[in-house]
Motif scaffolding. Structure first.
Motif, PDB file in Angstrom:
ATOM      1  N   VAL A 240     -18.671  19.772  30.543  1.00 26.84           N
ATOM      2  CA  VAL A 240     -18.017  18.490  31.002  1.00 26.84           C
ATOM      3  C   VAL A 240     -17.117  18.607  32.249  1.00 26.84           C
ATOM      4  N   LEU A 241     -16.452  19.494  32.121  1.00 28.98           N
ATOM      5  CA  LEU A 241     -15.410  19.864  33.223  1.00 28.98           C
ATOM      6  C   LEU A 241     -16.071  19.915  34.446  1.00 28.98           C
ATOM      7  N   GLN A 242     -17.253  20.378  34.685  1.00 24.59           N
ATOM      8  CA  GLN A 242     -17.761  20.718  35.912  1.00 24.59           C
ATOM      9  C   GLN A 242     -18.117  19.314  36.750  1.00 24.59           C
ATOM     10  N   HIS A 243     -18.162  18.306  35.956  1.00 31.35           N
ATOM     11  CA  HIS A 243     -18.537  16.812  36.447  1.00 31.35           C
ATOM     12  C   HIS A 243     -17.104  16.674  37.652  1.00 31.35           C
ATOM     13  N   VAL A 244     -15.893  17.118  37.206  1.00 31.23           N
ATOM     14  CA  VAL A 244     -14.679  17.068  37.914  1.00 31.23           C
ATOM     15  C   VAL A 244     -14.104  18.256  38.674  1.00 31.23           C
ATOM     16  N   ALA A 245     -14.852  19.471  38.511  1.00 31.28           N
ATOM     17  CA  ALA A 245     -14.465  20.694  39.138  1.00 31.28           C
ATOM     18  C   ALA A 245     -15.867  21.205  39.632  1.00 31.28           C
ATOM     19  N   PRO A 246     -16.284  20.699  40.859  1.00 29.13           N
ATOM     20  CA  PRO A 246     -17.229  21.224  41.539  1.00 29.13           C
ATOM     21  C   PRO A 246     -17.570  22.877  41.733  1.00 29.13           C
ATOM     22  N   ASN A 247     -16.113  23.316  41.765  1.00 26.36           N
ATOM     23  CA  ASN A 247     -16.325  24.649  41.896  1.00 26.36           C
ATOM     24  C   ASN A 247     -16.642  25.444  40.632  1.00 26.36           C
ATOM     25  N   LEU A 248     -16.674  24.768  39.875  1.00 28.68           N
ATOM     26  CA  LEU A 248     -16.979  25.534  38.440  1.00 28.68           C
ATOM     27  C   LEU A 248     -18.398  25.836  38.323  1.00 28.68           C
ATOM     28  N   SER A 249     -18.769  27.308  38.483  1.00 24.77           N
ATOM     29  CA  SER A 249     -20.145  27.815  38.744  1.00 24.77           C
ATOM     30  C   SER A 249     -21.119  27.356  37.528  1.00 24.77           C
ATOM     31  N   SER A 250     -22.423  27.401  37.998  1.00 22.23           N
ATOM     32  CA  SER A 250     -23.467  26.974  36.860  1.00 22.23           C
ATOM     33  C   SER A 250     -23.720  28.139  35.919  1.00 22.23           C
ATOM     34  N   TYR A 252     -20.988  29.890  34.684  1.00 19.64           N
ATOM     35  CA  TYR A 252     -19.437  30.285  34.133  1.00 19.64           C
ATOM     36  C   TYR A 252     -19.442  30.814  32.760  1.00 19.64           C
ATOM     37  N   THR A 253     -20.136  30.604  32.065  1.00 14.63           N
ATOM     38  CA  THR A 253     -20.151  31.332  30.737  1.00 14.63           C
ATOM     39  C   THR A 253     -21.684  31.630  30.296  1.00 14.63           C
ATOM     40  N   PRO A 254     -21.931  32.427  29.471  1.00 14.11           N
ATOM     41  CA  PRO A 254     -23.124  33.093  29.103  1.00 14.11           C
ATOM     42  C   PRO A 254     -23.994  32.145  28.582  1.00 14.11           C
ATOM     43  N   ILE A 255     -23.679  31.091  27.901  1.00 17.29           N
ATOM     44  CA  ILE A 255     -24.376  29.912  27.369  1.00 17.29           C
ATOM     45  C   ILE A 255     -25.010  29.144  28.777  1.00 17.29           C
ATOM     46  N   PHE A 256     -23.906  28.903  29.646  1.00 12.78           N
ATOM     47  CA  PHE A 256     -24.259  28.196  30.940  1.00 12.78           C
ATOM     48  C   PHE A 256     -25.548  29.106  31.342  1.00 12.78           C
ATOM     49  N   ALA A 257     -25.419  30.327  31.704  1.00 14.93           N
ATOM     50  CA  ALA A 257     -26.451  31.224  32.351  1.00 14.93           C
ATOM     51  C   ALA A 257     -27.758  31.048  31.428  1.00 14.93           C
TER      52      ALA A 257
END
Length: 299
Positions: A240-250, A252-257
């Motif tokens: 959710v935070l990625q929508h206001v923080a574009p610098n948060l990489s895709s 960022y966490t293992p579940i994201f990966a």
């Protein structure tokens, strides 16, 4: 012979009651784990220019070698580990303090505060993350605006502040849940123990430190294990935070990966990352339990 027949009947009755649970456990828990491990042993192979449909080939431990050499995946594992090392002790410390305050005789409006502390956990996780994304979004955040009015430049979505911001979101959401577990353990303590310590001249804080906290130690261990496993599965807050923080990489966490690998139709690699994460969570939680058991034996 009669005793043996009665024993067999009892065993058969117990097995009949356990069979539905065993079937459901195998179907919804063991089978997905086995299928995930199976999928992790295969990878997609593309021939020529990649215009033809990829074929699934057996890779053995090749996906695991690729995952361990993937710097983005290693960084995601380390990032989650660092967040947990800082956030989990802080959260459980606050939860313990709140539980002790609620358990104190002099505390007023206990029902109100118990509900107020638990309310963040009662909200859906995505709703809480959306609320915090507004509170930290650049240009919208009242926290940032207040800091700017004091002459401070504060960006809660900068690279340096992403981990503390996510840790704060986790602490806000889960402290009440852990507090309730600890508070329930405190309620089970016989009041005679505290009365005896009070008659011996112990203050309220000494009673809490020397009587209550040692007794609720199993609850603290349980909440720590739950928190370790939950931190390893971190996804909602950064998503959710990625929508206001574009610098948060895709990644960022293992579940994201793993989610990104699924989007690329690389199911074998996603399964591999999931297995690695599960093993890490198991090692950390089991290692913590063994450490607590050894220290308990020494004490």
């Amino acid at each position: 012979m009669a005793v043996s027949r009665h024993a067999r009947r009892r065993v058969g009755t117990a097995a009949a009651f356990l069979l539905p649970f065993a079937l459901l456990f195998a179907l919804v828990y063991l089978a997905p784990i086995g299928y995930t491990v199976y999928q992790s042993l295969f990878k997609l192979h593309r021939d020529g220019l990649g215009l033809s449909a990829p074929t699934k080939v057996f890779a053995g431990l090749g996906n695991y070698a690729d995952a361990l050499h993937d710097k983005d995946f290693r960084a995601a594992l380390l990032r989650v580990l660092l967040i947990g090392v800082v956030q989990v002790p802080v959260m459980l410390g606050v939860a313990l303090l709140l539980a002790l305050l609620l358990d104190a005789k002099s505390t007023l409006f206990k029902r109100f505060f118990r509900l107020a502390f638990f309310l963040p956990y009662a909200l859906p996780g995505v709703v809480g993350a959306l609320m915090w994304s507004y509170l930290v979004a650049p240009g919208l955040s009242p926290i940032t605006a207040a800091a700017h009015s004091l002459g401070l430049h504060l960006d809660l979505t900068s690279d340096a502040m992403l981990a503390p911001t996510i840790g704060n979101m986790l602490t806000w959401a889960w402290t009440g849940y852990n507090m309730l577990i600890i508070y329930s353990a405190l309620q089970a303590i016989p009041p005679e123990l505290a009365e005896a310590a009070r008659m011996d001249g112990c203050s309220a804080w000494r009673i809490a430190w020397h009587v209550k906290i040692p007794i609720v130690r199993p609850a603290l261990v349980l909440t720590t294990v739950f928190s370790i496993i939950g931190t390893a599965q971190l996804y909602n807050e950064p998503a959710v935070l990625q929508h206001v923080a574009p610098n948060l990489s895709s990644s960022y966490t293992p579940i994201f990966a793993a989610y990104n690998a699924v989007n690329d139709n690389n199911f074998g690699y996603a399964a591999t990352e999931s297995v690695v994460l599960a093993v890490l969570a198991f090692v950390l939680s089991f290692g913590f339990l063994k450490l607590v058991q050894r220290r308990g034996a020494v004490l």
